[in-house]
Design an enzyme around this catalytic site. Structure first.
Site, PDB file in Angstrom:
ATOM      1  N   LYS A   1     -25.033   1.608  -9.780  1.00  0.00           N
ATOM      2  CA  LYS A   1     -23.811   0.471 -10.160  1.00  0.00           C
ATOM      3  C   LYS A   1     -24.713  -0.639 -10.456  1.00  0.00           C
ATOM      4  O   LYS A   1     -24.469  -1.651 -11.495  1.00  0.00           O
ATOM      5  CB  LYS A   1     -23.413   0.655  -9.637  1.00  0.00           C
ATOM      6  N   GLY A   2     -25.785  -1.881  -9.306  1.00  0.00           N
ATOM      7  CA  GLY A   2     -25.783  -3.180  -9.567  1.00  0.00           C
ATOM      8  C   GLY A   2     -26.732  -4.044 -11.296  1.00  0.00           C
ATOM      9  O   GLY A   2     -26.372  -4.770 -11.202  1.00  0.00           O
TER      10      GLY A   2
ATOM     11  N   GLU B   1     -33.534  -2.822 -13.093  1.00  0.00           N
ATOM     12  CA  GLU B   1     -33.424  -3.129 -11.578  1.00  0.00           C
ATOM     13  C   GLU B   1     -32.369  -4.387 -11.404  1.00  0.00           C
ATOM     14  O   GLU B   1     -33.457  -5.343 -11.844  1.00  0.00           O
ATOM     15  CB  GLU B   1     -33.888  -2.471 -10.971  1.00  0.00           C
ATOM     16  N   ASP B   2     -31.349  -4.389 -10.893  1.00  0.00           N
ATOM     17  CA  ASP B   2     -30.814  -6.020 -10.121  1.00  0.00           C
ATOM     18  C   ASP B   2     -31.360  -6.362  -9.298  1.00  0.00           C
ATOM     19  O   ASP B   2     -31.671  -7.763  -9.578  1.00  0.00           O
ATOM     20  CB  ASP B   2     -29.407  -5.452  -9.859  1.00  0.00           C
TER      21      ASP B   2
ATOM     22  N   ASP C   1     -35.363  -4.684  -2.861  1.00  0.00           N
ATOM     23  CA  ASP C   1     -35.376  -5.527  -1.533  1.00  0.00           C
ATOM     24  C   ASP C   1     -36.303  -4.608  -0.766  1.00  0.00           C
ATOM     25  O   ASP C   1     -37.915  -5.505  -0.731  1.00  0.00           O
ATOM     26  CB  ASP C   1     -34.266  -5.453  -1.190  1.00  0.00           C
TER      27      ASP C   1
ATOM     28  N   PHE D   1     -28.643 -12.083   2.398  1.00  0.00           N
ATOM     29  CA  PHE D   1     -27.555 -11.197   1.092  1.00  0.00           C
ATOM     30  C   PHE D   1     -26.407 -11.323   0.046  1.00  0.00           C
ATOM     31  O   PHE D   1     -25.900 -12.122   0.701  1.00  0.00           O
ATOM     32  CB  PHE D   1     -26.684 -10.535   2.389  1.00  0.00           C
ATOM     33  N   VAL D   2     -26.727 -11.124  -1.171  1.00  0.00           N
ATOM     34  CA  VAL D   2     -26.991 -11.820  -1.921  1.00  0.00           C
ATOM     35  C   VAL D   2     -26.129 -10.610  -3.248  1.00  0.00           C
ATOM     36  O   VAL D   2     -25.674  -9.264  -3.177  1.00  0.00           O
ATOM     37  CB  VAL D   2     -27.352 -12.412  -2.950  1.00  0.00           C
TER      38      VAL D   2
ATOM     39  N   ASP E   1     -23.066  -5.760  -4.593  1.00  0.00           N
ATOM     40  CA  ASP E   1     -21.690  -5.405  -4.273  1.00  0.00           C
ATOM     41  C   ASP E   1     -21.900  -5.812  -2.850  1.00  0.00           C
ATOM     42  O   ASP E   1     -23.035  -5.682  -1.916  1.00  0.00           O
ATOM     43  CB  ASP E   1     -21.491  -4.600  -4.569  1.00  0.00           C
TER      44      ASP E   1
ATOM     45  N   ARG F   1     -18.708  -7.540  -7.214  1.00  0.00           N
ATOM     46  CA  ARG F   1     -20.012  -7.156  -8.613  1.00  0.00           C
ATOM     47  C   ARG F   1     -19.567  -7.899  -9.835  1.00  0.00           C
ATOM     48  O   ARG F   1     -20.457  -8.322 -10.346  1.00  0.00           O
ATOM     49  CB  ARG F   1     -19.653  -5.639  -9.000  1.00  0.00           C
TER      50      ARG F   1
END
Ligand code: PRP
Length: 184
Positions: free
Chosen positions: A47-48, A103-104, A107, A156-157, A163, A169
Site C-alpha cells: 500500500k505504501g 515503489e515507495d 530498504d 525508521f520512516v 506506515d 500513512r
C-alpha cells in the site's frame, strides 16, 4: 488517530511536503520525456506507493494506465525476510508492454529484486523502477532504480504512504518515527 497525535510520535521530519512535491514533479518530467514515443504502464506496489502513484501519475502530462500489486514478505516487524508472496496480482496482461514499477521505499531491496524478476518473466517489453526513497542498506545491492527520489539515512520512516502498524500513512511529510514507538 488525530493528526496532532501522529506528529507527537515523530522524531524529526526528513522530507517536507514541498520537497516531495518538487521531486515528484521532476521525476514525472523525466518519465514523460523517456516514454514520449512509447506506451508505459505504471505498476504501484500496495500500500505504501499509493500517495506517490497518485501524485506522480497526475504530475505527468502523458496519459498512462495504472495497475496494482500487493506483495508481502514473510516475517514481521520492521525487517523483510526475502520470501515474497503475491497478495493481489495485476489485472492487466503486461506481455509486450513497458512497465514502470512505482515503489515507495527500497530498504533491503528484496521486494523489488523479486518483483522485477517476476514481471520480466511475464514477457514485459521492459521493466523499470521508480522509487521515492532508498536506504543505505539498498545502495550496496544491485537493484536497478532508473528514477530515484531521495537517498535517506537508516532510520525508521513513516508518512506519504509509509506506515508503522498501518498508522501514519496519511502524513504529508516523510518523518523518522520516535524509537520509543516501535521499541515499546
Ligand atoms: C515496504 C515497502 C516496500 C518494501 C521495501 O512494504 O513498501 O514494498 O517494504 O522493503 P525491502 O526493500 O526491504 O524489501 P511493506 O511490506 O511494509 O507493505 P506496505 O507497502 O503495505 O506498507
Amino acid at each position: 488517530m488525530r493528526a496532532d497525535d501522529a506528529h507527537a510520535d515523530l522524531a524529526h521530519v526528513l522530507l517536507t511536503q514541498e520537497q516531495i512535491a518538487q521531486r515528484v514533479q521532476e521525476l514525472a518530467q523525466s518519465v514523460d520525456e523517456d516514454y514520449k514515443d512509447d506506451d508505459v504502464l505504471l505498476v504501484g506496489v500496495l500500500k505504501g506507493a499509493v500517495m506517490l502513484m497518485a501524485d506522480l501519475a497526475r504530475a505527468m502530462s502523458k496519459p498512462v494506465q495504472m495497475d496494482w500489486m500487493a506483495v508481502s514478505s514473510y516475517g514481521s516487524g520492521t525487517r523483510s525476510s526475502g520470501v515474497v508472496r503475491i497478495l493481489k496480482d495485476l489485472d492487466i496482461d503486461i506481455a509486450g508492454r513497458n512497465v514502470l514499477i512505482v515503489e515507495d521505499i527500497l530498504d533491503s531491496g528484496l521486494t523489488l529484486s523479486w518483483l522485477i524478476g517476476n514481471l520480466r518473466s511475464r514477457g514485459a517489453k521492459s521493466v523499470e523502477v521508480l522509487c521515492l526513497l532508498r536506504k543505505p542498506s539498498a545502495v550496496k545491492i544491485d537493484v536497478p532504480v532508473r528514477y530515484l527520489g531521495f537517498d535517506i539515512p537508516n532510520e525508521f520512516v513513516v508518512g506519504y504512504g509509509l506506515d508503522y502498524s498501518e498508522n501514519y500513512r496519511t502524513l504529508t511529510c516523510v518523518a523518522a518515527l520516535s524509537p520509543h514507538i516501535y521499541q515499546a
